[in-house]
Design a protein around this motif. Structure first.
Motif: not given
Length: 176
Positions: A147-170
């Motif tokens: 989350d910190r890396i997605a919020q940093g940088g040139e612009r904030s990134l929105r990580i897809a909910d399904q990616r986060m859901l899958r990652l949390r599941q795994k």
């Protein structure tokens, strides 16, 4: 004369049958070629899939696995630009033993992320590996790092909910 007509009839019948057999053998050869090409395509696709996984199967260090997982998810939105790479280095440096290990993890992660086209494959391969080697608090830290890396940088990134859901599941978290 009837003898000559009989011989011509036999020769004509033999020519027709010879032509039919030749045509049938050509058709069988074409079918065999098509079947061979299809089997070859299947084998090549299987080898491509195995080759795509090879950068992931070579990972045996949780730091490199975390860096690769994070980089793959972040690079889904485009190339990892220097400012975002600096944030990745900073976050990985907190969990790595040395600056050399940080550099190694980030360089390998960038390379592996470019080798594997599908982020889902990266999550499916590396999250179970990390689940086995990290305690629940460290797994939660991994999600915070992402989350910190997605919020940093040139612009904030929105990580897809399904990616986060899958990652949390795994990673072994309960998902509602």
């Amino acid at each position: 004369m009837p003898f000559l007509i009989a011989i011509l009839g036999l020769l004509g019948a033999a020519a027709i049958w010879w032509y039919r057999l030749k045509y049938m053998s050509d058709a069988a050869r074409e079918v065999a070629d098509v079947v061979g090409r299809v089997q070859g395509n299947i084998r090549r696709k299987k080898l491509r899939n195995q080759a795509a996984l090879s950068p992931l199967t070579a990972i045996d260090d949780p730091v490199v696995a975390a860096a690769t997982l994070i980089t793959a998810i972040v690079s889904e939105h485009g190339p990892v630009l220097p400012q975002r790479e600096a944030i990745i280095r900073e976050v990985i440096a907190r969990i790595a033993d040395s600056p050399k290990k940080t550099d190694e993890a980030v360089v390998y992660a960038k390379w592996a992320a470019t080798q594997v086209d599908d982020t889902t494959i990266v999550i499916d391969k590396l999250a179970p590996f990390l689940r086995e080697r990290l305690d629940p608090h460290e797994r939660d830290d991994l999600l915070t790092m992402l989350d910190r890396i997605a919020q940093g940088g040139e612009r904030s990134l929105r990580i897809a909910d399904q990616r986060m859901l899958r990652l949390r599941q795994k990673l072994g978290f309960e998902v509602n």
